[in-house]
Design a protein around this motif. Structure first.
Motif, PDB file in Angstrom:
ATOM      1  N   MET A   1       0.833  -1.188   0.000  1.00 46.91           N
ATOM      2  CA  MET A   1       0.000   0.000   0.000  1.00 46.91           C
ATOM      3  C   MET A   1       0.877   1.250   0.000  1.00 46.91           C
ATOM      4  O   MET A   1       1.917   1.287   0.677  1.00 46.91           O
ATOM      5  CB  MET A   1      -0.898   0.018   1.240  1.00 46.91           C
ATOM      6  CG  MET A   1      -2.000  -1.027   1.204  1.00 46.91           C
ATOM      7  SD  MET A   1      -3.322  -0.577   0.074  1.00 46.91           S
ATOM      8  CE  MET A   1      -4.001   0.832   0.914  1.00 46.91           C
ATOM      9  N   LYS A   2       0.490   2.234  -0.765  1.00 41.07           N
ATOM     10  CA  LYS A   2       1.212   3.494  -0.780  1.00 41.07           C
ATOM     11  C   LYS A   2       1.026   4.183   0.560  1.00 41.07           C
ATOM     12  O   LYS A   2      -0.057   4.162   1.143  1.00 41.07           O
ATOM     13  CB  LYS A   2       0.682   4.387  -1.906  1.00 41.07           C
ATOM     14  CG  LYS A   2       1.446   5.679  -2.085  1.00 41.07           C
ATOM     15  CD  LYS A   2       0.881   6.472  -3.244  1.00 41.07           C
ATOM     16  CE  LYS A   2       1.642   7.766  -3.414  1.00 41.07           C
ATOM     17  NZ  LYS A   2       1.090   8.579  -4.543  1.00 41.07           N
ATOM     18  N   GLU A   3       2.107   4.755   1.073  1.00 36.82           N
ATOM     19  CA  GLU A   3       2.037   5.427   2.375  1.00 36.82           C
ATOM     20  C   GLU A   3       0.995   6.538   2.340  1.00 36.82           C
ATOM     21  O   GLU A   3       1.008   7.404   1.472  1.00 36.82           O
ATOM     22  CB  GLU A   3       3.398   6.005   2.731  1.00 36.82           C
ATOM     23  CG  GLU A   3       3.410   6.703   4.085  1.00 36.82           C
ATOM     24  CD  GLU A   3       4.732   7.390   4.360  1.00 36.82           C
ATOM     25  OE1 GLU A   3       4.846   8.055   5.407  1.00 36.82           O
ATOM     26  OE2 GLU A   3       5.643   7.293   3.515  1.00 36.82           O
ATOM     27  N   GLU A   4       0.077   6.468   3.264  1.00 35.35           N
ATOM     28  CA  GLU A   4      -0.983   7.452   3.335  1.00 35.35           C
ATOM     29  C   GLU A   4      -0.525   8.640   4.177  1.00 35.35           C
ATOM     30  O   GLU A   4      -0.235   8.493   5.363  1.00 35.35           O
ATOM     31  CB  GLU A   4      -2.239   6.841   3.948  1.00 35.35           C
ATOM     32  CG  GLU A   4      -3.470   7.715   3.860  1.00 35.35           C
ATOM     33  CD  GLU A   4      -4.099   7.721   2.474  1.00 35.35           C
ATOM     34  OE1 GLU A   4      -4.940   8.597   2.227  1.00 35.35           O
ATOM     35  OE2 GLU A   4      -3.747   6.849   1.652  1.00 35.35           O
ATOM     36  N   LYS A   5      -0.482   9.807   3.559  1.00 31.02           N
ATOM     37  CA  LYS A   5      -0.088  11.014   4.272  1.00 31.02           C
ATOM     38  C   LYS A   5      -1.340  11.780   4.704  1.00 31.02           C
ATOM     39  O   LYS A   5      -2.376  11.714   4.038  1.00 31.02           O
ATOM     40  CB  LYS A   5       0.772  11.913   3.375  1.00 31.02           C
ATOM     41  CG  LYS A   5       2.058  11.245   2.914  1.00 31.02           C
ATOM     42  CD  LYS A   5       2.812  12.144   1.950  1.00 31.02           C
ATOM     43  CE  LYS A   5       4.058  11.448   1.423  1.00 31.02           C
ATOM     44  NZ  LYS A   5       4.774  12.280   0.428  1.00 31.02           N
ATOM     45  N   ALA A   6      -1.211  12.488   5.801  1.00 31.82           N
ATOM     46  CA  ALA A   6      -2.347  13.259   6.299  1.00 31.82           C
ATOM     47  C   ALA A   6      -2.685  14.383   5.323  1.00 31.82           C
ATOM     48  O   ALA A   6      -1.794  15.091   4.831  1.00 31.82           O
ATOM     49  CB  ALA A   6      -2.027  13.831   7.673  1.00 31.82           C
ATOM     50  N   SER A   7      -3.954  14.500   5.015  1.00 34.10           N
ATOM     51  CA  SER A   7      -4.385  15.561   4.103  1.00 34.10           C
ATOM     52  C   SER A   7      -4.422  16.907   4.840  1.00 34.10           C
ATOM     53  O   SER A   7      -4.436  16.961   6.065  1.00 34.10           O
ATOM     54  CB  SER A   7      -5.760  15.233   3.525  1.00 34.10           C
ATOM     55  OG  SER A   7      -6.717  15.185   4.567  1.00 34.10           O
ATOM     56  N   TYR A   8      -4.459  17.970   4.067  1.00 38.89           N
ATOM     57  CA  TYR A   8      -4.617  19.300   4.661  1.00 38.89           C
ATOM     58  C   TYR A   8      -5.570  20.116   3.787  1.00 38.89           C
ATOM     59  O   TYR A   8      -5.791  19.802   2.608  1.00 38.89           O
ATOM     60  CB  TYR A   8      -3.270  20.012   4.834  1.00 38.89           C
ATOM     61  CG  TYR A   8      -2.536  20.360   3.558  1.00 38.89           C
ATOM     62  CD1 TYR A   8      -2.742  21.584   2.913  1.00 38.89           C
ATOM     63  CD2 TYR A   8      -1.600  19.475   3.010  1.00 38.89           C
ATOM     64  CE1 TYR A   8      -2.054  21.905   1.762  1.00 38.89           C
ATOM     65  CE2 TYR A   8      -0.907  19.802   1.857  1.00 38.89           C
ATOM     66  CZ  TYR A   8      -1.135  21.015   1.235  1.00 38.89           C
ATOM     67  OH  TYR A   8      -0.457  21.333   0.086  1.00 38.89           O
ATOM     68  N   CYS A   9      -6.153  21.138   4.384  1.00 34.47           N
ATOM     69  CA  CYS A   9      -7.141  21.973   3.694  1.00 34.47           C
ATOM     70  C   CYS A   9      -6.596  23.380   3.485  1.00 34.47           C
ATOM     71  O   CYS A   9      -5.890  23.909   4.339  1.00 34.47           O
ATOM     72  CB  CYS A   9      -8.437  22.056   4.505  1.00 34.47           C
ATOM     73  SG  CYS A   9      -9.156  20.458   4.909  1.00 34.47           S
ATOM     74  N   VAL A  10      -6.961  23.947   2.373  1.00 35.69           N
ATOM     75  CA  VAL A  10      -6.581  25.320   2.064  1.00 35.69           C
ATOM     76  C   VAL A  10      -7.852  26.094   1.716  1.00 35.69           C
ATOM     77  O   VAL A  10      -8.662  25.638   0.901  1.00 35.69           O
ATOM     78  CB  VAL A  10      -5.589  25.393   0.888  1.00 35.69           C
ATOM     79  CG1 VAL A  10      -5.163  26.833   0.649  1.00 35.69           C
ATOM     80  CG2 VAL A  10      -4.379  24.512   1.147  1.00 35.69           C
ATOM     81  N   TYR A  11      -8.023  27.241   2.356  1.00 37.78           N
ATOM     82  CA  TYR A  11      -9.176  28.091   2.073  1.00 37.78           C
ATOM     83  C   TYR A  11      -8.724  29.256   1.195  1.00 37.78           C
ATOM     84  O   TYR A  11      -7.835  30.022   1.573  1.00 37.78           O
ATOM     85  CB  TYR A  11      -9.800  28.596   3.375  1.00 37.78           C
ATOM     86  CG  TYR A  11     -10.419  27.487   4.195  1.00 37.78           C
ATOM     87  CD1 TYR A  11     -11.744  27.112   4.007  1.00 37.78           C
ATOM     88  CD2 TYR A  11      -9.654  26.789   5.136  1.00 37.78           C
ATOM     89  CE1 TYR A  11     -12.308  26.078   4.750  1.00 37.78           C
ATOM     90  CE2 TYR A  11     -10.205  25.749   5.884  1.00 37.78           C
ATOM     91  CZ  TYR A  11     -11.533  25.406   5.681  1.00 37.78           C
ATOM     92  OH  TYR A  11     -12.074  24.378   6.419  1.00 37.78           O
ATOM     93  N   LEU A  12      -9.358  29.335   0.025  1.00 40.31           N
ATOM     94  CA  LEU A  12      -8.946  30.325  -0.975  1.00 40.31           C
ATOM     95  C   LEU A  12     -10.138  31.159  -1.412  1.00 40.31           C
ATOM     96  O   LEU A  12     -11.241  30.647  -1.579  1.00 40.31           O
ATOM     97  CB  LEU A  12      -8.310  29.644  -2.185  1.00 40.31           C
ATOM     98  CG  LEU A  12      -7.144  28.696  -1.871  1.00 40.31           C
ATOM     99  CD1 LEU A  12      -7.558  27.270  -2.134  1.00 40.31           C
ATOM    100  CD2 LEU A  12      -5.907  29.044  -2.690  1.00 40.31           C
ATOM    101  N   ARG A  13      -9.883  32.446  -1.621  1.00 41.30           N
ATOM    102  CA  ARG A  13     -10.919  33.385  -2.062  1.00 41.30           C
ATOM    103  C   ARG A  13     -10.819  33.552  -3.579  1.00 41.30           C
ATOM    104  O   ARG A  13      -9.795  34.003  -4.106  1.00 41.30           O
ATOM    105  CB  ARG A  13     -10.726  34.738  -1.393  1.00 41.30           C
ATOM    106  CG  ARG A  13     -11.798  35.776  -1.707  1.00 41.30           C
ATOM    107  CD  ARG A  13     -13.089  35.550  -0.949  1.00 41.30           C
ATOM    108  NE  ARG A  13     -12.879  35.620   0.500  1.00 41.30           N
ATOM    109  CZ  ARG A  13     -13.849  35.435   1.378  1.00 41.30           C
ATOM    110  NH1 ARG A  13     -15.085  35.140   0.955  1.00 41.30           N
ATOM    111  NH2 ARG A  13     -13.583  35.498   2.677  1.00 41.30           N
ATOM    112  N   VAL A  14     -11.881  33.160  -4.297  1.00 39.79           N
ATOM    113  CA  VAL A  14     -11.880  33.246  -5.759  1.00 39.79           C
ATOM    114  C   VAL A  14     -11.881  34.713  -6.184  1.00 39.79           C
ATOM    115  O   VAL A  14     -12.679  35.516  -5.702  1.00 39.79           O
ATOM    116  CB  VAL A  14     -13.104  32.523  -6.348  1.00 39.79           C
ATOM    117  CG1 VAL A  14     -13.122  32.649  -7.876  1.00 39.79           C
ATOM    118  CG2 VAL A  14     -13.089  31.046  -5.946  1.00 39.79           C
TER     119      VAL A  14
END
Length: 263
Positions: free
Chosen positions: A170-183
């Motif tokens: 299995m490919k190593e699962e890295k913790a995801s992260y979120c980015v908040y962007l203003r269009v």
């Protein structure tokens, strides 16, 4: 009238003239100038109504501007108690400020301070600020050139590869992260799809960077820069693209439904 009569008349005229001369010396003409003005005697700045008449009945002024035009009344200095005009003196220019744009065309400015302010009609101060164009080339500029490729969050949420063999690692699962962007900008083509139609100007979008989309640096390409406009493109909608500005980010999180994913 005989010779004796003419002689008496001449003497009379001479005596009268002499007496008039002596009376003129003893009783001088009334002074005319700023002192004779009704209140106020003196005026600041330039005021064409602030005038009086000289002894010769010519116009003279009692405003501070008269020091420049040299038409002050004779008693201006004593009545108005004004010293000589003092010109403005400024210091040296300060350093140029950083470019307003870290990447691309911007502006920079510098300023200087007043050392001696102008007084009594002296020369006014010159410009205290200067501005010129600049081209930012910060170290982050390479990241600013990245274009984020995005898809709707339904595209690869909890995706399981059906072709994976049981013995395959299995490919190593890295913790995801979120980015908040203003269009900040979105092309008209984005309206053809339901998910991309939500990418409208000034809308705050949550974009999630999952393990599969991360590069070796453990980040997703084009995940934005704070206070700097970067660009995005919808991978499944040809011609749908725009720009946004990163406002915040959060580690180890998942975006809410109807968000987008970095590819």
């Amino acid at each position: 009238m005989g010779a004796h009569g003419w002689s008496s008349a001449r003497v009379g005229f001479f005596v009268f003239g002499y007496l008039a001369f002596l009376f003129g010396l003893m009783v001088p003409e009334a002074e005319a100038g700023c002192r004779e003005r009704e209140s106020p005697n003196c005026c600041t700045g330039r005021n064409n109504e602030c005038f009086e008449y000289t002894r010769r009945k010519t116009v003279c002024y009692c405003d501070t501007y008269c020091q420049k035009t040299r038409d002050c009344c004779e008693d201006y200095q004593s009545v108005c108690q004004i010293s000589a005009a003092i010109d403005c003196v400024v210091g040296s220019w300060g350093p140029w400020s950083p470019c307003t744009s870290p990447c691309g065309i911007g502006s920079t400015e510098r300023s200087r301070q007043v050392s001696v302010p102008p007084r009594n009609g002296g020369t006014p101060c010159p410009d205290l600020k200067q501005r010129r164009g600049c081209f930012g080339n910060n170290a982050i500029c390479s990241s600013a050139k990245e274009v984020a490729k995005i898809l709707p969050d339904s595209f690869k949420r909890n995706f399981k590869d059906p072709w994976r063999r049981p013995h395959m690692l299995m490919k190593e699962e890295k913790a995801s992260y979120c980015v908040y962007l203003r269009v900040k900008q979105a092309s008209a083509v984005c309206k053809v799809k339901l998910w991309s139609a939500q990418l409208v100007r000034e809308r705050l979008v949550c974009a999630e960077c999952q393990s599969d989309a991360m590069s070796k640096s453990d980040r997703c390409g084009g995940d934005g820069l704070a206070s700097t406009r970067t660009f995005w493109a919808a991978a499944s909608v040809p011609g749908c693209h725009g720009s946004w500005v990163r406002e915040s980010s959060a580690e180890g999180c998942r975006c809410p439904p109807h968000s987008v994913l970095f590819v």
